[in-house]
Design a protein around this motif. Structure first.
Motif, short mmCIF file in Angstrom:
data_model
loop_
_atom_site.label_atom_id
_atom_site.label_comp_id
_atom_site.label_asym_id
_atom_site.label_seq_id
_atom_site.Cartn_x
_atom_site.Cartn_y
_atom_site.Cartn_z
N LEU A 198 0.83 -1.21 0.00
CA LEU A 198 0.00 0.00 0.00
C LEU A 198 0.86 1.26 0.00
O LEU A 198 0.55 2.23 -0.68
N HIS A 199 1.96 1.24 0.76
CA HIS A 199 2.89 2.38 0.75
C HIS A 199 3.43 2.61 -0.66
O HIS A 199 3.50 3.75 -1.13
N CYS A 200 3.81 1.54 -1.34
CA CYS A 200 4.37 1.67 -2.69
C CYS A 200 3.33 2.22 -3.66
O CYS A 200 3.63 3.10 -4.47
N LEU A 201 2.11 1.73 -3.58
CA LEU A 201 1.04 2.21 -4.46
C LEU A 201 0.84 3.71 -4.30
O LEU A 201 0.79 4.45 -5.28
N THR A 202 0.75 4.18 -3.07
CA THR A 202 0.54 5.62 -2.85
C THR A 202 1.79 6.43 -3.18
O THR A 202 1.69 7.55 -3.67
N TRP A 203 2.98 5.86 -2.94
CA TRP A 203 4.22 6.57 -3.29
C TRP A 203 4.32 6.79 -4.79
O TRP A 203 4.64 7.88 -5.25
N LEU A 252 1.88 6.81 -7.07
CA LEU A 252 0.83 7.69 -7.58
C LEU A 252 0.90 9.11 -7.05
O LEU A 252 0.59 10.06 -7.77
N TYR A 253 1.30 9.29 -5.78
CA TYR A 253 1.19 10.60 -5.13
C TYR A 253 2.49 11.14 -4.54
O TYR A 253 2.49 12.22 -3.96
N ASP A 254 3.59 10.39 -4.64
CA ASP A 254 4.88 10.79 -4.06
C ASP A 254 4.79 10.99 -2.55
O ASP A 254 5.46 11.84 -1.97
N THR A 255 3.92 10.23 -1.91
CA THR A 255 3.79 10.24 -0.45
C THR A 255 3.24 8.89 -0.03
O THR A 255 2.82 8.09 -0.87
N VAL A 256 3.26 8.59 1.26
CA VAL A 256 2.72 7.33 1.76
C VAL A 256 1.52 7.60 2.67
O VAL A 256 1.25 8.75 3.01
N ILE A 257 0.83 6.53 3.07
CA ILE A 257 -0.45 6.67 3.77
C ILE A 257 -0.32 6.96 5.26
O ILE A 257 -1.33 7.16 5.91
#
Length: 98
Positions: free
Chosen positions: A51-56, A58-63
């Motif tokens: 999940l961290h990788c997916l948000t990183w 797409l958004y250059d940040t983590v959850i």
């Protein structure tokens, strides 16, 4: 409608230099679970890292409050990479981040 098809990454958190692929293209819900050979806890098996990788990517940040410097694999310490493939209205898009 946006549909995530695939996530690929390497050197991200506990995942090493081999490319890991998570496919989301099956119908229904995708369940991310850990497995334990000993029947014990599945903590630390990389579920949150996906999940961290997916948000990183797409958004250059983590959850959550993880520092970006903590995202790179602590053994290889280089070449962190991720790619998300998704479709919108029949068109396919790929987002990559290094």
């Amino acid at each position: 409608m946006l549909k995530i098809e695939q996530l690929q990454f390497r050197n991200f958190r506990s995942y090493g230099n081999n490319i890991t692929t998570v496919n989301f293209d099956k119908p229904g819900t995708t369940l991310i679970i850990g497995s334990s050979d000993t029947g014990g806890t599945t903590n630390g098996h990389g579920k949150t890292s996906i999940l961290h990788c997916l948000t990183w990517v797409l958004y250059d940040t983590v959850i959550d409050s993880v520092n970006k410097d903590e995202l790179i694999n602590n053994i290889n310490k280089a070449d962190m990479w991720g790619q998300v493939t998704f479709t919108v209205g029949g068109d396919t898009f790929v987002v990559e981040r290094w």
